[in-house]
Design a protein around this motif. Sequence first.
Motif, PDB file in Angstrom:
ATOM      1  N   ASP A  12       0.810  -1.226   0.000  1.00 48.59           N
ATOM      2  CA  ASP A  12       0.000   0.000   0.000  1.00 48.59           C
ATOM      3  C   ASP A  12       0.840   1.271   0.000  1.00 48.59           C
ATOM      4  N   GLY A  13       2.166   1.133  -0.005  1.00 46.95           N
ATOM      5  CA  GLY A  13       3.044   2.298  -0.077  1.00 46.95           C
ATOM      6  C   GLY A  13       3.628   2.720   1.257  1.00 46.95           C
ATOM      7  N   SER A  14       3.119   2.203   2.366  1.00 42.78           N
ATOM      8  CA  SER A  14       3.680   2.559   3.663  1.00 42.78           C
ATOM      9  C   SER A  14       4.963   1.752   3.900  1.00 42.78           C
ATOM     10  N   THR A  15       5.749   2.187   4.851  1.00 45.28           N
ATOM     11  CA  THR A  15       7.026   1.514   5.105  1.00 45.28           C
ATOM     12  C   THR A  15       7.002   0.801   6.447  1.00 45.28           C
ATOM     13  N   ARG A  16       7.620  -0.363   6.470  1.00 41.45           N
ATOM     14  CA  ARG A  16       7.833  -1.076   7.729  1.00 41.45           C
ATOM     15  C   ARG A  16       9.094  -0.513   8.356  1.00 41.45           C
ATOM     16  N   ARG A  17       9.106  -0.420   9.663  1.00 38.19           N
ATOM     17  CA  ARG A  17      10.297   0.111  10.323  1.00 38.19           C
ATOM     18  C   ARG A  17      11.366  -0.965  10.422  1.00 38.19           C
ATOM     19  N   GLU A  18      12.595  -0.543  10.602  1.00 35.56           N
ATOM     20  CA  GLU A  18      13.712  -1.464  10.773  1.00 35.56           C
ATOM     21  C   GLU A  18      13.578  -2.137  12.129  1.00 35.56           C
ATOM     22  N   ILE A  19      13.852  -3.433  12.189  1.00 34.80           N
ATOM     23  CA  ILE A  19      13.723  -4.187  13.432  1.00 34.80           C
ATOM     24  C   ILE A  19      15.109  -4.651  13.870  1.00 34.80           C
ATOM     25  N   ARG A  20      15.500  -4.264  15.079  1.00 35.46           N
ATOM     26  CA  ARG A  20      16.781  -4.704  15.619  1.00 35.46           C
ATOM     27  C   ARG A  20      16.631  -6.098  16.211  1.00 35.46           C
ATOM     28  N   ILE A  21      17.665  -6.915  16.082  1.00 32.47           N
ATOM     29  CA  ILE A  21      17.662  -8.286  16.578  1.00 32.47           C
ATOM     30  C   ILE A  21      18.618  -8.380  17.755  1.00 32.47           C
ATOM     31  N   ARG A  22      18.161  -9.009  18.823  1.00 30.61           N
ATOM     32  CA  ARG A  22      19.008  -9.163  20.007  1.00 30.61           C
ATOM     33  C   ARG A  22      20.201 -10.062  19.706  1.00 30.61           C
ATOM     34  N   PRO A  23      21.332  -9.807  20.346  1.00 28.79           N
ATOM     35  CA  PRO A  23      22.498 -10.675  20.142  1.00 28.79           C
ATOM     36  C   PRO A  23      22.200 -12.101  20.607  1.00 28.79           C
ATOM     37  N   GLY A  24      22.594 -13.074  19.806  1.00 26.17           N
ATOM     38  CA  GLY A  24      22.407 -14.466  20.158  1.00 26.17           C
ATOM     39  C   GLY A  24      21.107 -15.082  19.678  1.00 26.17           C
ATOM     40  N   TYR A  25      20.157 -14.289  19.208  1.00 26.24           N
ATOM     41  CA  TYR A  25      18.885 -14.834  18.752  1.00 26.24           C
ATOM     42  C   TYR A  25      19.038 -15.466  17.374  1.00 26.24           C
ATOM     43  N   ARG A  26      18.516 -16.677  17.207  1.00 24.22           N
ATOM     44  CA  ARG A  26      18.507 -17.351  15.905  1.00 24.22           C
ATOM     45  C   ARG A  26      17.073 -17.702  15.579  1.00 24.22           C
ATOM     46  N   PRO A  27      16.506 -17.099  14.544  1.00 21.01           N
ATOM     47  CA  PRO A  27      15.123 -17.408  14.192  1.00 21.01           C
ATOM     48  C   PRO A  27      14.994 -18.837  13.680  1.00 21.01           C
ATOM     49  N   PRO A  28      13.784 -19.408  13.726  1.00 22.40           N
ATOM     50  CA  PRO A  28      13.598 -20.794  13.290  1.00 22.40           C
ATOM     51  C   PRO A  28      14.021 -21.036  11.836  1.00 22.40           C
ATOM     52  N   GLU A  29      13.921 -20.029  10.985  1.00 26.67           N
ATOM     53  CA  GLU A  29      14.302 -20.201   9.581  1.00 26.67           C
ATOM     54  C   GLU A  29      15.809 -20.420   9.424  1.00 26.67           C
ATOM     55  N   ASP A  30      16.599 -19.918  10.370  1.00 28.65           N
ATOM     56  CA  ASP A  30      18.051 -20.003  10.272  1.00 28.65           C
ATOM     57  C   ASP A  30      18.634 -21.199  11.014  1.00 28.65           C
ATOM     58  N   VAL A  31      17.821 -21.899  11.817  1.00 25.43           N
ATOM     59  CA  VAL A  31      18.330 -23.030  12.573  1.00 25.43           C
ATOM     60  C   VAL A  31      18.444 -24.223  11.637  1.00 25.43           C
ATOM     61  N   GLU A  32      19.622 -24.829  11.602  1.00 25.06           N
ATOM     62  CA  GLU A  32      19.853 -25.982  10.744  1.00 25.06           C
ATOM     63  C   GLU A  32      19.251 -27.214  11.396  1.00 25.06           C
ATOM     64  N   LEU A  33      18.640 -28.065  10.602  1.00 25.26           N
ATOM     65  CA  LEU A  33      18.055 -29.287  11.119  1.00 25.26           C
ATOM     66  C   LEU A  33      19.155 -30.279  11.467  1.00 25.26           C
ATOM     67  N   TYR A  34      18.985 -30.943  12.589  1.00 27.08           N
ATOM     68  CA  TYR A  34      19.935 -31.970  12.990  1.00 27.08           C
ATOM     69  C   TYR A  34      19.696 -33.199  12.133  1.00 27.08           C
ATOM     70  N   LYS A  35      20.754 -33.725  11.549  1.00 31.80           N
ATOM     71  CA  LYS A  35      20.642 -34.913  10.720  1.00 31.80           C
ATOM     72  C   LYS A  35      21.472 -36.019  11.347  1.00 31.80           C
ATOM     73  N   ASN A  36      20.789 -37.061  11.750  1.00 34.12           N
ATOM     74  CA  ASN A  36      21.440 -38.223  12.328  1.00 34.12           C
ATOM     75  C   ASN A  36      21.908 -39.107  11.178  1.00 34.12           C
ATOM     76  N   ARG A  37      23.199 -39.366  11.099  1.00 31.76           N
ATOM     77  CA  ARG A  37      23.742 -40.153   9.983  1.00 31.76           C
ATOM     78  C   ARG A  37      23.185 -41.568   9.966  1.00 31.76           C
ATOM     79  N   THR A  38      22.980 -42.161  11.136  1.00 31.91           N
ATOM     80  CA  THR A  38      22.457 -43.521  11.197  1.00 31.91           C
ATOM     81  C   THR A  38      21.022 -43.560  10.690  1.00 31.91           C
ATOM     82  N   ALA A  39      20.213 -42.599  11.089  1.00 35.29           N
ATOM     83  CA  ALA A  39      18.819 -42.555  10.637  1.00 35.29           C
ATOM     84  C   ALA A  39      18.747 -42.292   9.132  1.00 35.29           C
ATOM     85  N   GLU A  40      19.604 -41.427   8.620  1.00 37.12           N
ATOM     86  CA  GLU A  40      19.625 -41.161   7.175  1.00 37.12           C
ATOM     87  C   GLU A  40      20.026 -42.411   6.399  1.00 37.12           C
TER      88      GLU A  40
END
Length: 99
Positions: A41-69
Amino acid sequence: MPPPKPPSTTSTSNLPPSSSSSGIITTPTGTRHIPSSLRADGSTRREIRIRPGYRPPEDVELYKNRTAEAWKTRGQNSGSGVPGAEKAEDEESQGRGEG
């Protein structure tokens, strides 16, 4: 005219800001934020600061168990198994179950 800044001793100050898969940008100084953006609609979202140490779910790598794979893909690889042994499918097709 201000005096020139002395060269930095860290190599990270010369690097451009890096971005993650969630859109978080890390600046050379180490601060992390989501940049401001423009809505449809033309409005702007403000910049969002991220706390140190925070990892969003999108950036967390999935654990892969070699035996299960390996267990999940146990019959798909033609090179896996005991060398020189025949596959179980070959034994069944030779009429092993006749009686």
